[in-house]
Design a protein around this motif. Structure first.
Motif, PDB file in Angstrom:
ATOM      1  N   ASN A 176       0.841  -1.199   0.000  1.00  7.44           N
ATOM      2  CA  ASN A 176       0.000   0.000   0.000  1.00  7.44           C
ATOM      3  C   ASN A 176       0.879   1.253   0.000  1.00  7.44           C
ATOM      4  O   ASN A 176       0.914   2.013   0.963  1.00  7.44           O
ATOM      5  CB  ASN A 176      -0.933  -0.006   1.204  1.00  7.44           C
ATOM      6  N   THR A 177       1.605   1.465  -1.089  1.00  4.89           N
ATOM      7  CA  THR A 177       2.375   2.699  -1.240  1.00  4.89           C
ATOM      8  C   THR A 177       1.461   3.883  -1.518  1.00  4.89           C
ATOM      9  O   THR A 177       1.836   5.033  -1.304  1.00  4.89           O
ATOM     10  CB  THR A 177       3.389   2.562  -2.382  1.00  4.89           C
ATOM     11  N   ASN A 178       0.265   3.579  -2.001  1.00  5.71           N
ATOM     12  CA  ASN A 178      -0.780   4.563  -2.253  1.00  5.71           C
ATOM     13  C   ASN A 178      -2.065   3.781  -2.455  1.00  5.71           C
ATOM     14  O   ASN A 178      -2.024   2.637  -2.912  1.00  5.71           O
ATOM     15  CB  ASN A 178      -0.447   5.394  -3.500  1.00  5.71           C
ATOM     16  N   GLY A 179      -3.193   4.382  -2.128  1.00  2.53           N
ATOM     17  CA  GLY A 179      -4.455   3.692  -2.333  1.00  2.53           C
ATOM     18  C   GLY A 179      -4.701   3.309  -3.773  1.00  2.53           C
ATOM     19  O   GLY A 179      -5.454   2.378  -4.064  1.00  2.53           O
ATOM     20  N   TRP A 180      -4.029   4.034  -4.704  1.00  4.79           N
ATOM     21  CA  TRP A 180      -4.166   3.744  -6.122  1.00  4.79           C
ATOM     22  C   TRP A 180      -2.908   3.104  -6.717  1.00  4.79           C
ATOM     23  O   TRP A 180      -2.709   3.139  -7.934  1.00  4.79           O
ATOM     24  CB  TRP A 180      -4.541   4.999  -6.903  1.00  4.79           C
ATOM     25  N   ALA A 181      -2.038   2.537  -5.885  1.00  4.41           N
ATOM     26  CA  ALA A 181      -0.996   1.659  -6.438  1.00  4.41           C
ATOM     27  C   ALA A 181      -1.704   0.534  -7.189  1.00  4.41           C
ATOM     28  O   ALA A 181      -2.835   0.162  -6.848  1.00  4.41           O
ATOM     29  CB  ALA A 181      -0.124   1.103  -5.327  1.00  4.41           C
ATOM     30  N   LYS A 182      -1.053  -0.017  -8.209  1.00  9.88           N
ATOM     31  CA  LYS A 182      -1.751  -0.962  -9.080  1.00  9.88           C
ATOM     32  C   LYS A 182      -0.905  -2.186  -9.400  1.00  9.88           C
ATOM     33  O   LYS A 182       0.290  -2.067  -9.680  1.00  9.88           O
ATOM     34  CB  LYS A 182      -2.144  -0.274 -10.396  1.00  9.88           C
ATOM     35  N   ALA A 183      -1.554  -3.339  -9.355  1.00  7.22           N
ATOM     36  CA  ALA A 183      -0.991  -4.589  -9.860  1.00  7.22           C
ATOM     37  C   ALA A 183      -2.000  -5.127 -10.855  1.00  7.22           C
ATOM     38  O   ALA A 183      -3.169  -5.335 -10.498  1.00  7.22           O
ATOM     39  CB  ALA A 183      -0.760  -5.583  -8.730  1.00  7.22           C
ATOM     40  N   GLY A 184      -1.580  -5.319 -12.104  1.00  8.81           N
ATOM     41  CA  GLY A 184      -2.576  -5.644 -13.105  1.00  8.81           C
ATOM     42  C   GLY A 184      -2.106  -6.550 -14.212  1.00  8.81           C
ATOM     43  O   GLY A 184      -0.928  -6.907 -14.314  1.00  8.81           O
ATOM     44  N   VAL A 185      -3.080  -6.928 -15.050  1.00 12.45           N
ATOM     45  CA  VAL A 185      -2.827  -7.671 -16.281  1.00 12.45           C
ATOM     46  C   VAL A 185      -3.123  -6.722 -17.433  1.00 12.45           C
ATOM     47  O   VAL A 185      -4.158  -6.066 -17.465  1.00 12.45           O
ATOM     48  CB  VAL A 185      -3.680  -8.950 -16.355  1.00 12.45           C
ATOM     49  N   MET A 186      -2.199  -6.652 -18.381  1.00 13.32           N
ATOM     50  CA  MET A 186      -2.243  -5.594 -19.395  1.00 13.32           C
ATOM     51  C   MET A 186      -2.002  -6.148 -20.790  1.00 13.32           C
ATOM     52  O   MET A 186      -1.154  -7.016 -20.993  1.00 13.32           O
ATOM     53  CB  MET A 186      -1.177  -4.541 -19.076  1.00 13.32           C
ATOM     54  N   ILE A 187      -2.728  -5.609 -21.766  1.00 12.50           N
ATOM     55  CA  ILE A 187      -2.430  -5.782 -23.186  1.00 12.50           C
ATOM     56  C   ILE A 187      -2.123  -4.392 -23.729  1.00 12.50           C
ATOM     57  O   ILE A 187      -2.916  -3.463 -23.555  1.00 12.50           O
ATOM     58  CB  ILE A 187      -3.592  -6.437 -23.946  1.00 12.50           C
ATOM     59  N   ARG A 188      -0.980  -4.263 -24.389  1.00 15.29           N
ATOM     60  CA  ARG A 188      -0.449  -2.940 -24.740  1.00 15.29           C
ATOM     61  C   ARG A 188       0.101  -2.981 -26.164  1.00 15.29           C
ATOM     62  O   ARG A 188       0.777  -3.938 -26.541  1.00 15.29           O
ATOM     63  CB  ARG A 188       0.656  -2.584 -23.743  1.00 15.29           C
ATOM     64  N   GLU A 189      -0.175  -1.926 -26.944  1.00 17.02           N
ATOM     65  CA  GLU A 189       0.269  -1.936 -28.334  1.00 17.02           C
ATOM     66  C   GLU A 189       1.769  -1.724 -28.471  1.00 17.02           C
ATOM     67  O   GLU A 189       2.414  -2.325 -29.332  1.00 17.02           O
ATOM     68  CB  GLU A 189      -0.472  -0.873 -29.145  1.00 17.02           C
TER      69      GLU A 189
END
Length: 269
Positions: free
Chosen positions: A39-52
């Motif tokens: 919890n470095t920030n409430g909006w820190a993110k760990a995700g699955v991504m598809i990127r061009e």
């Protein structure tokens, strides 16, 4: 899979995060269970991504889990343009939690989450995003605070579709050292310095304390008299190359010492 990252965010017109990715051709999906996220920030993110692309402002579709705001389906449908999202209605989703991103033949992207990896809930509505057939698919982490490092742990990572076998890791949008070799040179007034180069050609990118042991014989084999050394230099890049500018960045070097080699253990009679 344990990943660490800094970065301001995956949002707005440009992203800063760490990406572990493969390449995907055509239709495909990625599933992962986020075991934990700092919890470095409430909006820190760990995700699955598809990127061009691997550019900071690339088009992408990403399903993320946050420490304090649940899940969110986030995307950028035009390069270097604004980001949009479908956020959790409650913000109650916390790690461990399953997330999934998928692309169909028509270019529709759908994001899902699950408590058990078998019963899935779609997050928001499908989004049609026109990407190239060949894209990047992988795990993304950002701390949402450039001064802090966030660690996230993923498990049960699976892909579908035509996906390359090897994972590749790199920072996206985060300034880091140029990939250059590290060398040590010793010299005296009698001749040309003896130079030993680290085995890693991108040693400048090593971000953990790493011991480098250099046998003195490596210098002696180059003809230098080790009893008459008056200068030791540590450098990055190609020593003596004044025509090609070096990269920029920062590197810490500590605990330089000269030690005797360990003696061979004596055999018992």
């Amino acid at each position: 899979y344990t990943m660490t990252a800094s970065g301001t965010d995956i949002w707005n017109q440009s992203d800063e995060f760490h990406y572990a990715y493969k390449t995907l051709t055509g239709v495909g999906s990625l599933v992962a269970r986020v075991e934990s996220i700092d919890n470095t920030n409430g909006w820190a993110k760990a995700g699955v991504m598809i990127r061009e692309s691997l550019e900071p402002g690339s088009i992408h579709a990403t399903m993320v889990l946050t420490p304090a705001n649940g899940v969110s389906f986030q995307r950028r449908i035009i390069a270097d343009d604004v980001s949009t999202s479908a956020n959790s209605a409650t913000g109650d989703e916390v790690a461990p939690h399953w997330i999934k991103i998928e692309r169909d033949l028509a270019g529709n992207f759908k994001a899902y989450h699950s408590t058990n990896g078998s019963t899935w809930t779609m997050q928001g509505a499908p989004e049609n995003i026109q990407m190239s057939s060949n894209v990047y698919i992988g795990l993304a982490v950002t701390s949402h605070d450039a001064a802090l490092t966030c660690q996230a742990v993923f498990s049960n990572v699976t892909t579908t579709g035509t996906v390359s076998p090897q994972w590749v890791n790199q920072d996206i949008g985060i300034e880091s050292n140029a990939a250059e070799p590290l060398y040590v040179a010793v010299s005296n007034n009698a001749g040309v310095p003896a130079v030993v180069v680290n085995d890693d050609p991108a040693a400048a990118n090593i971000d953990t304390w790493t011991e480098w042991v250099i046998p003195l014989q490596a210098f002696a084999d180059q003809g230098i008299n080790l009893t008459n050394v008056d200068r030791i230099a540590i450098g990055l890049g190609t020593r003596g190359n004044m025509t090609v500018p070096g990269g920029s960045g920062k590197m810490y070097i500590d605990d330089i010492r000269l030690t005797k080699p360990a003696s061979e253990p004596q055999q018992q009679p």
